[in-house]
Design a protein around this motif. Sequence first.
Motif, PDB file in Angstrom:
ATOM      1  N   SER A 122       1.047  -1.276  -0.133  1.00  0.00           N
ATOM      2  CA  SER A 122      -0.061  -0.554   0.249  1.00  0.00           C
ATOM      3  C   SER A 122       0.745   1.221  -0.112  1.00  0.00           C
ATOM      4  CB  SER A 122      -1.161  -0.324   1.112  1.00  0.00           C
ATOM      5  OG  SER A 122      -0.105   0.104   2.499  1.00  0.00           O
ATOM      6  N   ASN A 123       0.032   1.895  -0.927  1.00  0.00           N
ATOM      7  CA  ASN A 123       1.141   3.408  -0.517  1.00  0.00           C
ATOM      8  C   ASN A 123      -0.106   4.777  -0.679  1.00  0.00           C
ATOM      9  OD1 ASN A 123       0.518   4.144  -3.388  1.00  0.00           O
ATOM     10  ND2 ASN A 123       1.799   1.969  -3.666  1.00  0.00           N
ATOM     11  N   SER A 124       0.752   6.189  -0.740  1.00  0.00           N
ATOM     12  CA  SER A 124      -0.283   7.002  -0.828  1.00  0.00           C
ATOM     13  C   SER A 124      -1.616   7.581   0.047  1.00  0.00           C
ATOM     14  CB  SER A 124      -0.626   7.334  -2.329  1.00  0.00           C
ATOM     15  OG  SER A 124       0.563   7.662  -2.926  1.00  0.00           O
ATOM     16  N   ILE A 125      -1.431   6.362   1.137  1.00  0.00           N
ATOM     17  CA  ILE A 125      -2.627   6.609   2.112  1.00  0.00           C
ATOM     18  C   ILE A 125      -2.757   7.377   3.237  1.00  0.00           C
ATOM     19  CG2 ILE A 125      -2.108   4.497   1.724  1.00  0.00           C
ATOM     20  CD1 ILE A 125      -1.451   4.064   4.988  1.00  0.00           C
ATOM     21  N   GLU A 126      -1.690   8.447   3.092  1.00  0.00           N
ATOM     22  CA  GLU A 126      -1.255   9.366   4.095  1.00  0.00           C
ATOM     23  C   GLU A 126      -2.433  10.828   3.714  1.00  0.00           C
ATOM     24  OE1 GLU A 126       0.927   8.785   2.403  1.00  0.00           O
ATOM     25  OE2 GLU A 126       2.101   7.583   3.442  1.00  0.00           O
ATOM     26  N   LYS A 127      -2.837  10.509   2.550  1.00  0.00           N
ATOM     27  CA  LYS A 127      -3.841  11.951   2.221  1.00  0.00           C
ATOM     28  C   LYS A 127      -5.234  11.216   3.146  1.00  0.00           C
ATOM     29  CE  LYS A 127      -4.869   9.986  -1.444  1.00  0.00           C
ATOM     30  NZ  LYS A 127      -5.112   9.208  -3.417  1.00  0.00           N
ATOM     31  N   PHE A 128      -5.654  10.288   3.701  1.00  0.00           N
ATOM     32  CA  PHE A 128      -6.440   9.706   4.332  1.00  0.00           C
ATOM     33  C   PHE A 128      -6.812   9.562   6.177  1.00  0.00           C
ATOM     34  CE2 PHE A 128      -6.905   7.412   0.490  1.00  0.00           C
ATOM     35  CZ  PHE A 128      -8.072   7.419  -0.391  1.00  0.00           C
ATOM     36  N   SER A 129      -5.478  10.114   5.931  1.00  0.00           N
ATOM     37  CA  SER A 129      -5.470  10.440   7.645  1.00  0.00           C
ATOM     38  C   SER A 129      -6.484  12.116   8.219  1.00  0.00           C
ATOM     39  CB  SER A 129      -3.868  11.136   7.653  1.00  0.00           C
ATOM     40  OG  SER A 129      -3.528  12.600   7.706  1.00  0.00           O
ATOM     41  N   ARG A 130      -6.802  11.616   9.141  1.00  0.00           N
ATOM     42  CA  ARG A 130      -7.618  12.256  10.071  1.00  0.00           C
ATOM     43  C   ARG A 130      -6.904  14.082  10.083  1.00  0.00           C
ATOM     44  NH1 ARG A 130     -10.589   8.718  14.206  1.00  0.00           N
ATOM     45  NH2 ARG A 130     -11.946   7.931  13.007  1.00  0.00           N
ATOM     46  N   ARG A 131      -5.561  14.409  10.295  1.00  0.00           N
ATOM     47  CA  ARG A 131      -4.715  15.288  10.305  1.00  0.00           C
ATOM     48  C   ARG A 131      -5.013  16.508   8.848  1.00  0.00           C
ATOM     49  NH1 ARG A 131       0.044  16.969  13.257  1.00  0.00           N
ATOM     50  NH2 ARG A 131      -0.436  14.760  13.558  1.00  0.00           N
ATOM     51  N   ASN A 132      -4.880  15.127   7.908  1.00  0.00           N
ATOM     52  CA  ASN A 132      -4.850  16.240   6.080  1.00  0.00           C
ATOM     53  C   ASN A 132      -6.107  15.929   5.870  1.00  0.00           C
ATOM     54  OD1 ASN A 132      -1.878  15.812   5.762  1.00  0.00           O
ATOM     55  ND2 ASN A 132      -2.361  14.209   5.063  1.00  0.00           N
ATOM     56  N   LEU A 133      -7.037  15.849   6.464  1.00  0.00           N
ATOM     57  CA  LEU A 133      -8.413  15.583   5.765  1.00  0.00           C
ATOM     58  C   LEU A 133      -9.059  16.723   7.179  1.00  0.00           C
ATOM     59  CD1 LEU A 133     -10.000  11.558   6.147  1.00  0.00           C
ATOM     60  CD2 LEU A 133      -9.608  13.778   4.490  1.00  0.00           C
ATOM     61  N   THR A 134      -8.445  16.691   8.032  1.00  0.00           N
ATOM     62  CA  THR A 134      -8.736  18.266   9.475  1.00  0.00           C
ATOM     63  C   THR A 134      -8.512  19.471   8.586  1.00  0.00           C
ATOM     64  OG1 THR A 134      -9.073  16.747  11.158  1.00  0.00           O
ATOM     65  CG2 THR A 134      -9.215  18.944  11.104  1.00  0.00           C
ATOM     66  N   VAL A 135      -7.343  19.381   7.840  1.00  0.00           N
ATOM     67  CA  VAL A 135      -6.690  20.157   6.906  1.00  0.00           C
ATOM     68  C   VAL A 135      -8.168  21.173   6.150  1.00  0.00           C
ATOM     69  CG1 VAL A 135      -5.167  21.315   5.812  1.00  0.00           C
ATOM     70  CG2 VAL A 135      -4.608  19.816   7.230  1.00  0.00           C
ATOM     71  N   GLN A 136      -8.148  20.214   5.144  1.00  0.00           N
ATOM     72  CA  GLN A 136      -9.115  20.558   3.792  1.00  0.00           C
ATOM     73  C   GLN A 136     -11.099  20.864   4.599  1.00  0.00           C
ATOM     74  OE1 GLN A 136     -10.046  16.418   1.744  1.00  0.00           O
ATOM     75  NE2 GLN A 136      -7.793  15.499   1.905  1.00  0.00           N
ATOM     76  N   MET A 137     -10.613  20.254   5.930  1.00  0.00           N
ATOM     77  CA  MET A 137     -11.669  21.072   6.388  1.00  0.00           C
ATOM     78  C   MET A 137     -11.780  21.950   6.605  1.00  0.00           C
ATOM     79  SD  MET A 137     -15.168  20.741   6.736  1.00  0.00           S
ATOM     80  CE  MET A 137     -16.150  18.929   6.706  1.00  0.00           C
ATOM     81  N   ALA A 138     -10.561  22.421   7.671  1.00  0.00           N
ATOM     82  CA  ALA A 138     -10.782  24.435   7.461  1.00  0.00           C
ATOM     83  C   ALA A 138      -9.988  24.753   6.602  1.00  0.00           C
ATOM     84  CB  ALA A 138      -8.918  24.424   8.538  1.00  0.00           C
ATOM     85  N   GLU A 139      -9.439  24.942   5.723  1.00  0.00           N
ATOM     86  CA  GLU A 139      -9.388  25.649   4.490  1.00  0.00           C
ATOM     87  C   GLU A 139     -11.013  25.965   3.618  1.00  0.00           C
ATOM     88  OE1 GLU A 139      -7.158  23.046   1.743  1.00  0.00           O
ATOM     89  OE2 GLU A 139      -5.227  23.836   2.711  1.00  0.00           O
ATOM     90  N   LEU A 140     -11.395  24.508   4.140  1.00  0.00           N
ATOM     91  CA  LEU A 140     -13.783  25.055   3.092  1.00  0.00           C
ATOM     92  C   LEU A 140     -14.349  26.236   4.433  1.00  0.00           C
ATOM     93  CD1 LEU A 140     -15.931  24.436   1.358  1.00  0.00           C
ATOM     94  CD2 LEU A 140     -15.913  22.408   2.827  1.00  0.00           C
ATOM     95  N   LEU A 141     -13.842  25.321   5.893  1.00  0.00           N
ATOM     96  CA  LEU A 141     -13.994  26.979   6.279  1.00  0.00           C
ATOM     97  C   LEU A 141     -13.134  27.864   6.023  1.00  0.00           C
ATOM     98  CD1 LEU A 141     -15.124  24.728   9.253  1.00  0.00           C
ATOM     99  CD2 LEU A 141     -16.214  25.387   8.146  1.00  0.00           C
ATOM    100  N   ASN A 142     -12.542  27.807   5.514  1.00  0.00           N
ATOM    101  CA  ASN A 142     -11.866  29.310   5.918  1.00  0.00           C
ATOM    102  C   ASN A 142     -12.747  30.339   4.454  1.00  0.00           C
ATOM    103  OD1 ASN A 142     -10.238  29.403   8.145  1.00  0.00           O
ATOM    104  ND2 ASN A 142      -8.681  28.780   6.906  1.00  0.00           N
ATOM    105  N   GLU A 143     -12.934  29.594   3.667  1.00  0.00           N
ATOM    106  CA  GLU A 143     -13.612  29.802   1.848  1.00  0.00           C
ATOM    107  C   GLU A 143     -14.780  30.647   2.489  1.00  0.00           C
ATOM    108  OE1 GLU A 143     -13.457  27.101  -0.845  1.00  0.00           O
ATOM    109  OE2 GLU A 143     -11.114  26.349  -0.648  1.00  0.00           O
ATOM    110  N   ILE A 144     -15.720  30.072   3.521  1.00  0.00           N
ATOM    111  CA  ILE A 144     -16.518  30.450   3.198  1.00  0.00           C
ATOM    112  C   ILE A 144     -17.117  31.797   4.495  1.00  0.00           C
ATOM    113  CG2 ILE A 144     -19.084  29.711   4.970  1.00  0.00           C
ATOM    114  CD1 ILE A 144     -18.234  26.864   4.265  1.00  0.00           C
ATOM    115  N   VAL A 145     -16.480  31.441   5.545  1.00  0.00           N
ATOM    116  CA  VAL A 145     -16.298  32.802   6.296  1.00  0.00           C
ATOM    117  C   VAL A 145     -15.488  33.768   5.909  1.00  0.00           C
ATOM    118  CG1 VAL A 145     -16.370  31.749   8.246  1.00  0.00           C
ATOM    119  CG2 VAL A 145     -13.807  32.046   7.891  1.00  0.00           C
TER     120      VAL A 145
END
Length: 236
Positions: A213-236
């Motif tokens: 298996s490779n490239s699984i780091e993108k599915f870590s909650r750390r990276n997914l939280t970054v994605q959600m934070a970026e989306l919230l920043n776009e909204i506000v």
Amino acid sequence: DAVIKNADSLVTVSPNWAKDFKEHSKRDFNVIYNGFDEKDFTNKDVELDQKFSIVHIGSMNKDRNPHNLWEVLGKLCSEVDGFHKDLEIKMVGPTDIAIKNALIENNLNENLNKIDYVPHSEVVNYLLGAQLLLLPINDTPNSMGVIPGKLFEYLAARRPIICIGPLKGDSCRIVNETEAGYTFSFNNKSDLKTTLISLYNEFTETGKVECSSNSIEKFSRRNLTVQMAELLNEIV
């Protein structure tokens, strides 16, 4: 419909569901997956199962019953020397009676190791010790977008996954893209049998089944939280 219409931004957990929502609502949906917690898989020194174990974690209802797998395993038990003795089907969590009956019908009841509820910390040990991890997808109309939460923990365990579901569905795609295992349609028995024979031969020769298996780091909650934070920043 009112919620979708008035929301500032929309999020779902799989690309196929995002596509379905867009067709219905004419609005774009962001995709942020469920994921795994890296901390759960650190400092774990777990030995692999001595048996040729196929492990399923969590609830398995009758919609997820992988009939093709049980039929193939039943045939391998009668056709391949040593297979019946080495095979262990480990079910950790609630299991529908339909699955138990299917195992009996295919002479696999002796191979079943049924384990009731265990704490999450112990679940991780079962994941890390598995020779193979079983991921059956619901055989239902919305199966293309179904990504069980356990898939991401399977990835984090870095043990080979046997995924049975729609080949163009999101779960099979993730398994293929990460090279984390093998994917089969609901009715495919021939390829499944060939693959299991190959994996069993690897097990008998080396005592384990390898996973690349490779490239699984993108599915870590750390990276997914970054994605959600970026989306919230776009909204506000």
